[in-house]
Design a protein around this motif. Sequence first.
Motif, PDB file in Angstrom:
ATOM      1  N   UNK A  49       3.375 -10.360 -11.861  1.00 35.26           N
ATOM      2  CA  UNK A  49       4.526  -9.608 -12.345  1.00 35.26           C
ATOM      3  C   UNK A  49       5.193  -8.937 -11.148  1.00 35.26           C
ATOM      4  N   UNK A  50       6.394  -8.436 -11.349  1.00 35.75           N
ATOM      5  CA  UNK A  50       7.043  -7.629 -10.317  1.00 35.75           C
ATOM      6  C   UNK A  50       6.321  -6.295 -10.302  1.00 35.75           C
ATOM      7  N   UNK A  51       5.534  -6.065  -9.271  1.00 35.49           N
ATOM      8  CA  UNK A  51       4.724  -4.853  -9.179  1.00 35.49           C
ATOM      9  C   UNK A  51       4.142  -4.776  -7.777  1.00 35.49           C
ATOM     10  N   UNK A  52       3.118  -3.979  -7.620  1.00 35.31           N
ATOM     11  CA  UNK A  52       2.470  -3.854  -6.322  1.00 35.31           C
ATOM     12  C   UNK A  52       1.079  -4.472  -6.366  1.00 35.31           C
ATOM     13  N   UNK A  53       0.618  -4.849  -5.186  1.00 36.51           N
ATOM     14  CA  UNK A  53      -0.756  -5.288  -5.002  1.00 36.51           C
ATOM     15  C   UNK A  53      -1.434  -4.181  -4.219  1.00 36.51           C
ATOM     16  N   UNK A  54      -2.583  -3.740  -4.708  1.00 35.90           N
ATOM     17  CA  UNK A  54      -3.318  -2.660  -4.056  1.00 35.90           C
ATOM     18  C   UNK A  54      -4.590  -3.234  -3.450  1.00 35.90           C
ATOM     19  N   UNK A  55      -4.758  -3.033  -2.140  1.00 36.91           N
ATOM     20  CA  UNK A  55      -5.921  -3.544  -1.409  1.00 36.91           C
ATOM     21  C   UNK A  55      -6.735  -2.345  -0.928  1.00 36.91           C
ATOM     22  N   UNK A  56      -7.965  -2.256  -1.378  1.00 37.53           N
ATOM     23  CA  UNK A  56      -8.817  -1.129  -1.005  1.00 37.53           C
ATOM     24  C   UNK A  56      -9.134  -1.196   0.483  1.00 37.53           C
ATOM     25  N   UNK A  57      -8.898  -0.071   1.185  1.00 38.24           N
ATOM     26  CA  UNK A  57      -9.159  -0.023   2.623  1.00 38.24           C
ATOM     27  C   UNK A  57     -10.190   1.040   2.986  1.00 38.24           C
ATOM     28  N   UNK A  58     -10.500   1.908   2.055  1.00 41.20           N
ATOM     29  CA  UNK A  58     -11.467   2.974   2.295  1.00 41.20           C
ATOM     30  C   UNK A  58     -11.989   3.474   0.972  1.00 41.20           C
ATOM     31  N   UNK A  59     -12.760   4.552   1.011  1.00 41.35           N
ATOM     32  CA  UNK A  59     -13.352   5.092  -0.210  1.00 41.35           C
ATOM     33  C   UNK A  59     -12.303   5.347  -1.293  1.00 41.35           C
ATOM     34  N   UNK A  60     -11.233   6.034  -0.934  1.00 39.75           N
ATOM     35  CA  UNK A  60     -10.165   6.346  -1.893  1.00 39.75           C
ATOM     36  C   UNK A  60      -8.792   5.947  -1.374  1.00 39.75           C
ATOM     37  N   UNK A  61      -8.717   4.988  -0.458  1.00 40.27           N
ATOM     38  CA  UNK A  61      -7.433   4.607   0.129  1.00 40.27           C
ATOM     39  C   UNK A  61      -7.140   3.133  -0.132  1.00 40.27           C
ATOM     40  N   UNK A  62      -5.865   2.860  -0.304  1.00 39.38           N
ATOM     41  CA  UNK A  62      -5.402   1.507  -0.587  1.00 39.38           C
ATOM     42  C   UNK A  62      -4.165   1.209   0.239  1.00 39.38           C
ATOM     43  N   UNK A  63      -4.050  -0.030   0.723  1.00 41.93           N
ATOM     44  CA  UNK A  63      -2.779  -0.550   1.227  1.00 41.93           C
ATOM     45  C   UNK A  63      -2.024  -1.050   0.006  1.00 41.93           C
ATOM     46  N   UNK A  64      -0.698  -0.884   0.011  1.00 40.53           N
ATOM     47  CA  UNK A  64       0.104  -1.380  -1.096  1.00 40.53           C
ATOM     48  C   UNK A  64       1.181  -2.318  -0.571  1.00 40.53           C
ATOM     49  N   UNK A  65       1.368  -3.405  -1.304  1.00 40.76           N
ATOM     50  CA  UNK A  65       2.392  -4.387  -0.975  1.00 40.76           C
ATOM     51  C   UNK A  65       3.230  -4.606  -2.229  1.00 40.76           C
ATOM     52  N   UNK A  66       4.536  -4.378  -2.131  1.00 40.43           N
ATOM     53  CA  UNK A  66       5.446  -4.620  -3.260  1.00 40.43           C
ATOM     54  C   UNK A  66       5.730  -6.113  -3.311  1.00 40.43           C
ATOM     55  N   UNK A  67       5.537  -6.722  -4.488  1.00 37.06           N
ATOM     56  CA  UNK A  67       5.812  -8.149  -4.653  1.00 37.06           C
ATOM     57  C   UNK A  67       6.813  -8.361  -5.774  1.00 37.06           C
TER      58      UNK A  67
END
Length: 139
Positions: A49-67
């Motif tokens: 869907x048109x949304x974001x992808x969240x990639x876990x990078x730490x305990x409570x941190x995520x990289x986000x990519x809008x797709x």
Amino acid sequence: MDEKPVLTVNVVTPDGSVYENTTDLVICTTTVGQVGIMPNRLPLLASLAIDKIRVKTGEDTFDEVAVSGGFIEFSNNVLSVVASAAERKEEIDTSRAERARKRAEARIAKAKENHDDNELKRAEVSLRRAVNRLSVSKK
């Protein structure tokens, strides 16, 4: 000592690679709902869907990519995201996205006034893309 399993994430568009990383969790929104992907899961193929992808990078941190739509394919601990357009949080031009949101809202109003269902649907998709980019850029 046993190593924790990881998965490799690749986000690509027709213009090339946008994001690559390894992680133990990715959260995507497909056309039928959200899915969390962890290492060693069963293979998966799904429309995005048109949304974001969240990639876990730490305990409570995520990289986000809008797709802006596309599909995901997961197998052998590799998640491939093929999107028509994708932008990392730090690459989003917020003022440009805000202008796109305003244009889409104006197009929606005009399409409703003219009872143009096709234009209304296109404008609504444009609005979702702009709002998605803005939501990712402001986190």
